[in-house]
Design an enzyme around this catalytic site. Structure first.
Site, short mmCIF file in Angstrom:
data_model
loop_
_atom_site.label_atom_id
_atom_site.label_comp_id
_atom_site.label_asym_id
_atom_site.label_seq_id
_atom_site.Cartn_x
_atom_site.Cartn_y
_atom_site.Cartn_z
N VAL A 106 52.22 73.48 42.07
CA VAL A 106 53.11 73.32 43.23
C VAL A 106 53.34 71.84 43.55
O VAL A 106 54.40 71.44 44.02
CB VAL A 106 52.50 74.03 44.47
N HIS A 163 63.16 70.21 39.91
CA HIS A 163 63.02 70.39 41.36
C HIS A 163 63.27 69.05 42.04
O HIS A 163 62.37 68.39 42.52
CB HIS A 163 61.61 70.90 41.66
P1 NAD Z 1 48.89 68.32 52.34
O1 NAD Z 1 48.73 66.82 52.46
O2 NAD Z 1 48.94 69.13 53.58
O3 NAD Z 1 47.72 68.89 51.42
C1 NAD Z 1 47.34 68.33 50.21
C2 NAD Z 1 45.83 68.54 50.08
O4 NAD Z 1 45.43 68.13 48.77
C3 NAD Z 1 45.00 67.73 51.09
O5 NAD Z 1 44.18 68.61 51.86
C4 NAD Z 1 44.16 66.80 50.20
O6 NAD Z 1 42.86 66.54 50.72
C5 NAD Z 1 44.10 67.63 48.91
N1 NAD Z 1 43.71 66.87 47.73
C6 NAD Z 1 44.08 65.62 47.35
N2 NAD Z 1 43.48 65.30 46.19
C7 NAD Z 1 42.74 66.35 45.80
C8 NAD Z 1 41.90 66.64 44.68
N3 NAD Z 1 41.70 65.72 43.72
N4 NAD Z 1 41.29 67.85 44.62
C9 NAD Z 1 41.47 68.77 45.57
N5 NAD Z 1 42.27 68.56 46.67
C10 NAD Z 1 42.89 67.37 46.77
O7 NAD Z 1 50.21 68.55 51.45
P2 NAD Z 1 51.02 69.93 51.29
O8 NAD Z 1 52.09 69.99 52.31
O9 NAD Z 1 50.05 71.04 51.18
O10 NAD Z 1 51.75 69.66 49.88
C11 NAD Z 1 50.98 69.65 48.68
C12 NAD Z 1 51.85 69.27 47.49
O11 NAD Z 1 52.80 70.31 47.25
C13 NAD Z 1 52.67 67.99 47.68
O12 NAD Z 1 52.70 67.26 46.47
C14 NAD Z 1 54.07 68.51 48.00
O13 NAD Z 1 55.08 67.58 47.68
C15 NAD Z 1 54.11 69.73 47.12
N6 NAD Z 1 55.13 70.74 47.47
C16 NAD Z 1 55.84 71.26 46.43
C17 NAD Z 1 56.81 72.22 46.67
C18 NAD Z 1 57.56 72.82 45.51
O14 NAD Z 1 58.60 73.44 45.71
N7 NAD Z 1 57.09 72.70 44.30
C19 NAD Z 1 57.04 72.64 47.99
C20 NAD Z 1 56.28 72.12 49.01
C21 NAD Z 1 55.30 71.14 48.75
#
Ligand code: NAD
Length: 299
Positions: A106, A163
């Site tokens: 994701v 994307h």
């Molecule tokens: P968020 O900041 O709320 O959560 C990310 C989490 O990842 C945090 O809790 C952080 O502590 C954790 N993290 C960081 N490094 C880590 C590691 N090495 N091991 C385990 N956990 C780790 O962000 P979010 O809103 O949940 O978004 C997460 C990702 O998903 C982002 O990159 C965002 O751009 C992406 N995203 C993609 C889509 C899509 O359509 N593909 C849609 C929405 C969000």
């Protein structure tokens, strides 16, 4: 045997994924994060609202949401280098503890992160799948339904490509109960909805300010997980490694696939007209640019 899903990254998307999986009773869920207490707190919170438990070491599906999300003014591509390191580390662990799992990525920039996970895990391409198209088509369907004041359930939309802002909503194949979109709307309206779909993520970032969308992204990832765990064989747009399909080689790009217990069970190569082909190859070129940046770091 009960199925198990590990969700890596207990932030907005990850926690919402875990909650959706628990509510649907699809599998036992384990939530993992680098921040020590957050997943425990969130997991406990969920346990108190629904049935989740699970301590097995290996998972059937690992949903990877770990990493940075964008802030206003950022593109998904701005996350490339920071999230590359996260996905590399997370995938190493996932492959070690769950060598037979299906990975659902994701984290953004999505297509480049899929490529990273594929290289690091050395899993067959059928088991490395990116979530983007399900979300992008859901956004396009939402905007079409709202414009026409019809049920979103009757709207079918097709979105291909990476994307990012170059994603390719295929208007010709989008319809409302079989009625082509082009018979229901004029071109300026369609263009406006296509543009809103392309920038749908940024629209939400602008409002949230401190993060990006997560309810619809989590629901989209869980639709994929459900199709895999229940072997539903849904045909969904997902980012997959193309090896010659659509004239693209060695890149993860969003196309329609059949998702079942084996992961990607079929890639559908649909006939595109010249304009659509051109847009798809532009989108693939944008993905290639990111791969060119991270490839030397792969070692
Ligand atoms: P968020 O900041 O709320 O959560 C990310 C989490 O990842 C945090 O809790 C952080 O502590 C954790 N993290 C960081 N490094 C880590 C590691 N090495 N091991 C385990 N956990 C780790 O962000 P979010 O809103 O949940 O978004 C997460 C990702 O998903 C982002 O990159 C965002 O751009 C992406 N995203 C993609 C889509 C899509 O359509 N593909 C849609 C929405 C969000």
């Amino acid at each position: 045997m009960r199925k198990k899903v590990t969700v890596v990254g207990g932030g907005n998307v990850g926690a919402s994924c875990a909650l959706n999986i628990a509510f649907k009773e699809l599998a036992d869920v384990v939530l993992v994060d680098v921040v020590p207490d957050v997943p425990v707190g969130k997991g406990l919170d969920m346990l108190e609202t629904g049935p989740i438990e699970g301590y097995d070491v290996s998972s059937d599906v690992v949903v990877i949401t770990a990493g940075l999300a964008r802030k206003p003014g950022m593109s998904r591509d701005d996350l490339l280098l920071a999230n590359f390191d996260v996905i590399k580390a997370v995938t190493e662990q996932a492959a070690k503890y769950s060598p037979n799992a299906i990975l659902v990525l994701v984290t953004n920039p999505l297509d480049a992160m899929c490529w990273t996970a594929y290289q690091v895990s050395k899993f067959p391409k059928q088991r490395v799948i990116g979530m983007a198209g399900v979300l992008d088509t859901a956004r396009f369907r939402t905007f079409i339904a709202a414009e026409l004041q019809v049920s979103v359930e009757n709207v079918t939309a097709v979105v291909l490509g990476g994307h990012g802002d170059t994603m390719v909503p295929v208007v010709r194949l989008s319809n409302v109960s079989g009625i082509p979109l082009t018979e229901l709307m004029d071109k300026p309206t369609i263009d406006r909805l296509v543009d809103r779909t392309r920038t749908g993520g940024a629209e939400i970032v602008k409002y949230l300010k401190s993060g990006s969308a997560y309810y619809a992204p989590a629901a989209a990832a869980v639709e994929m997980v459900e199709s895999i765990l229940k072997d539903k064989k849904k045909v969904l747009p997902c980012a997959v490694l193309l090896e010659g399909e659509y004239g693209i080689n060695g890149l993860f790009v969003g196309v329609p696939v059949k998702l079942g217990s084996q992961g990607i069970e079929k890639i559908y190569e649909i006939h595109l007209n010249d304009e659509e082909k051109q847009m798809l190859s532009k989108s693939a070129a944008a993905v290639q640019e990111l791969i060119d940046v991270i490839k030397p770091k792969m070692g």
